[in-house]
Write an enzyme that holds these catalytic residues in place. Structure first.
Site, PDB file in Angstrom:
ATOM      1  N   THR A 187       0.950  -1.076   0.182  1.00 13.99           N
ATOM      2  CA  THR A 187       0.036   0.078   0.057  1.00 13.99           C
ATOM      3  C   THR A 187       0.697   1.238   0.052  1.00 13.99           C
ATOM      4  O   THR A 187       1.892   1.486   0.744  1.00 13.99           O
ATOM      5  CB  THR A 187      -1.003   0.134   1.142  1.00 13.99           C
ATOM      6  N   GLU A 332      -4.583  -2.664   4.726  1.00 16.31           N
ATOM      7  CA  GLU A 332      -4.235  -3.480   6.025  1.00 16.31           C
ATOM      8  C   GLU A 332      -5.534  -4.073   6.796  1.00 16.31           C
ATOM      9  O   GLU A 332      -5.194  -4.860   7.528  1.00 16.31           O
ATOM     10  CB  GLU A 332      -3.889  -2.360   7.153  1.00 16.31           C
ATOM     11  N   LYS A 440      -5.797  10.452  -2.104  1.00 16.22           N
ATOM     12  CA  LYS A 440      -6.473   9.480  -2.858  1.00 16.22           C
ATOM     13  C   LYS A 440      -7.225   9.998  -3.983  1.00 16.22           C
ATOM     14  O   LYS A 440      -8.219  10.333  -4.107  1.00 16.22           O
ATOM     15  CB  LYS A 440      -7.459   8.534  -1.961  1.00 16.22           C
ATOM     16  N   TRP A 445      -3.396   5.698  -4.406  1.00 16.32           N
ATOM     17  CA  TRP A 445      -2.842   6.844  -3.233  1.00 16.32           C
ATOM     18  C   TRP A 445      -1.616   7.755  -4.187  1.00 16.32           C
ATOM     19  O   TRP A 445      -0.983   7.053  -5.155  1.00 16.32           O
ATOM     20  CB  TRP A 445      -1.970   5.878  -2.333  1.00 16.32           C
TER      21      TRP A 445
HETATM   22  P1  AMP Z   1      -6.499   1.246   0.598  1.00 15.29           P
HETATM   23  O1  AMP Z   1      -5.614   0.939   1.449  1.00 15.29           O
HETATM   24  O2  AMP Z   1      -5.907   1.972  -0.528  1.00 15.29           O
HETATM   25  O3  AMP Z   1      -7.702   0.469   0.334  1.00 15.29           O
HETATM   26  O4  AMP Z   1      -7.031   2.723   1.363  1.00 15.29           O
HETATM   27  C1  AMP Z   1      -7.759   2.798   2.352  1.00 15.29           C
HETATM   28  C2  AMP Z   1      -7.974   4.066   2.482  1.00 15.29           C
HETATM   29  O5  AMP Z   1      -9.031   4.632   1.516  1.00 15.29           O
HETATM   30  C3  AMP Z   1      -8.802   4.428   4.173  1.00 15.29           C
HETATM   31  O6  AMP Z   1      -7.985   4.582   5.306  1.00 15.29           O
HETATM   32  C4  AMP Z   1      -9.467   5.768   3.844  1.00 15.29           C
HETATM   33  O7  AMP Z   1      -8.863   6.690   4.165  1.00 15.29           O
HETATM   34  C5  AMP Z   1      -9.874   5.490   2.359  1.00 15.29           C
HETATM   35  N1  AMP Z   1     -11.420   4.921   2.321  1.00 15.29           N
HETATM   36  C6  AMP Z   1     -11.562   3.683   2.164  1.00 15.29           C
HETATM   37  N2  AMP Z   1     -12.894   3.547   1.762  1.00 15.29           N
HETATM   38  C7  AMP Z   1     -13.636   4.876   2.014  1.00 15.29           C
HETATM   39  C8  AMP Z   1     -14.910   5.402   2.174  1.00 15.29           C
HETATM   40  N3  AMP Z   1     -15.823   4.631   1.876  1.00 15.29           N
HETATM   41  N4  AMP Z   1     -14.815   6.622   2.266  1.00 15.29           N
HETATM   42  C9  AMP Z   1     -13.836   7.451   2.574  1.00 15.29           C
HETATM   43  N5  AMP Z   1     -12.507   7.053   2.626  1.00 15.29           N
HETATM   44  C10 AMP Z   1     -12.367   5.529   2.448  1.00 15.29           C
END
Ligand code: AMP
Length: 542
Positions: A187, A332, A440, A445
């Protein structure tokens, strides 16, 4: 003690065995990079996965060693999911949207023994290969007829279909320790280099059970599931495993993620359930609106990875009769953390209140525990008002990053998500902000630090701060705030051109704003939240 239950390890291969035995006739349909539609049955998939498991042994891959994939969602990728993990090695899904330097870093860090790739990514593989010591073997996920004639790889290049054909389908899945590693996903949602999250067979199976439940992703043998979320992004939110567990038909979109291609696939294959980030759904809605089309089979769509705007929920539900299930998760967390599924007393709420509820990220699925804390780490009330750092723990939450020298992330046994949230008395969590310093964009990211570091290389920059600014299409885009050297005549475009070739194109900030100074906290750290308050809507008002 006498009279207790059996001890059977929770293993990824058991999902495949179950799917083959009980849902052997069920279909897996894929749009291929070669351009056509491929279809076969779970029974064929299981047989080919066993052939591939033999092939991996033939390549000398030992248990625990990493096998990389750089691939779209498709049946060959699905075969690797099970062949690699099932035979005891570790499936390492690589994100092709990363810059070539980051990909090289990740492949080296994970020590991938072999990398399988879709033909689309040959140029990327050609750029990465000279920068890494291992692997020495690459496999093009195609047949002999489509193998690249000219390529710039000095390493061995094999053909996927040749190695599948060249091996027996007799393979006994080993009885592994359920706590051994099954897959690995890096990630970039942290500061510094990308970090690896290593899933175990046990965590994957428990996540699969929990994510398939009716109040989670709600999957059954009657479903036709289209995972739009990439298989290189947290195992496509677990859908390849879930589909095997419940015996659902699977439809893979390959590289065609535009609205028209997705709509065609949904209608032709009678998809009932899909999952992806808001940006993808925007494209789909725009297309269906434009052709005044409709959906004849879709029942629900899981939207997560970024906040699901109420306008999107309304469009799907009111215009097209498709239920939106808003979800929150992280790499994670394997990834499912919370799902916005109504409780009984909420079903009859006025429609406006239900839409407001659906803007929340939801309540934890069983197996996931959460709390919000203040700056001192004290738990805050679930009153729908107090906001604090969101911490989680559970069966499928990472304990530490793979091969990392950094201090383990846990705080008193809880994983700090880097999200800031409030929780209402019904236990529905809503993200209000982010404490981690990343952006994001379209579900992927971007590192603000990397952007700042490049800006600092410019001789006329004194201070560079990159923040996430809200964007109508991509949810967030990087905005660069710059304090120039005194007397400098630097203009925004000049600085933006400076980024060309220094990072992935889509990481380049969309705009530069020159400021006189930036706000600093007591320890001299830039107060990015103040800048986000001030400039966060820059792209909305531009
Ligand atoms: P990832 O590890 O790339 O899946 O990213 C996870 C992160 O994406 C989370 O810690 C949030 O900051 C953001 N995220 C994931 N789902 C949502 C959601 N439904 N609404 C807002 N932020 C989200």
């Amino acid at each position: 003690m006498q009279g207790l239950m059996m001890q059977q390890p929770l293993l990824v291969a058991s999902l495949l065995t179950h799917a083959e035995r009980h849902h052997g006739e069920q279909e897996i349909v894929s749009r291929r990079v070669e351009g056509d539609i491929h279809r076969y049955r779970y029974r064929d998939f299981a047989q080919r996965a066993r052939r591939m498991a033999n092939a991996l042994a033939g390549l000398g891959i030992e248990p625990g060693e990493r096998v990389g994939t750089l691939a779209w969602n498709g049946y060959r990728h699905m075969e690797l999911y099970f062949a690699v993990s099932g035979s005891g090695s570790v499936l390492h899904t690589l994100n092709p949207r990363l810059h070539v330097d980051q990909l090289a870093y990740i492949i080296e860090h994970a020590e991938d023994r072999v990398v399988f790739f879709d033909l689309t990514f040959l140029p990327l593989i050609e750029s990465v290969a000279p920068r890494v010591r291992s692997p020495k073997v690459f496999v093009a996920m195609t047949d002999r007829a489509h193998m690249p004639r000219d390529h710039g790889l000095s390493a061995t290049l094999l053909c996927y279909e040749d190695i599948v054909d060249g091996h027996s389908d007799a393979f006994d899945w080993p009885l592994l320790d359920e706590n051994s590693a099954s897959s690995l996903c890096y990630t970039s949602g942290t500061t510094g280099n990308p970090k690896g999250v290593l899933y175990s067979h046990r965590s994957t199976l428990l996540h699969t059970y929990a994510a398939a439940l009716p109040d989670s992703l709600n999957c059954s043998a009657r479903d036709v599931i289209l995972p739009v979320v990439p298989m290189f992004h947290v195992n496509a939110w677990g859908l390849p495993y879930i589909a095997c567990m419940v015996g659902a038909k699977l439809v893979f979109p390959g590289p065609a993620l535009d609205g028209k291609s997705l709509h065609e696939l949904i209608e032709n294959e009678q998809v009932t359930l899909s999952a992806g980030v808001p940006t993808v759904w925007q494209g789909l809605l725009a297309h269906v609106d434009a052709i005044t089309g409709s959906f004849s089979s879709m029942k629900r769509t899981i939207i997560g990875g970024a906040p699901c705007p109420t306008a999107m929920t309304t469009a799907f539900q009111a215009r097209y009769g498709i239920d939106v299930v808003h979800a929150w998760g992280m790499t994670e967390l394997s990834p499912v953390g919370t799902i916005c599924s109504f409780k009984a007393h909420q079903v009859s709420l006025p429609v406006v209140e239900r839409y407001a509820l659906q803007a929340k990220q939801g309540r934890p699925v069983f197996g996931m525990d959460m709390k919000i804390v203040d700056l001192e780490g004290e738990a805050l009330p679930w009153d729908g008002a107090a906001t604090g750092d969101l911490l989680v723990r559970g069966h499928w939450v990472t304990r530490e990053y793979f091969g990392s020298d950094d201090a383990p992330p846990l705080r008193d046994g809880w994983f700090p998500t880097g999200d800031v949230a409030r929780i209402d008395p019904d236990g529905f969590m809503q993200i209000t902000d982010r404490s981690k310093d990343v952006i994001k964009s379209g579900g992927e990211w971007i590192s603000s630090t990397d952007i700042e570091n490049i800006a600092y290389l410019h001789p006329e920059v004194t201070t560079a701060v990159c923040i996430a600014a809200r964007h109508p299409k991509w949810d967030e885009r990087p905005l660069l705030l710059i304090v120039k050297k005194p007397g400098s005549a630097l203009v925004p475009n000049e600085l933006l051109t400076f980024f060309d070739g220094r990072l992935a194109k889509w990481w380049k900030p969309d705009a530069v704003v020159f400021v006189d100074s930036v706000p600093l906290g007591a320890t001299g750290k830039v107060l990015k939240n103040r800048l986000r308050d001030q400039f966060g809507d820059y792209y909305l008002s531009a």
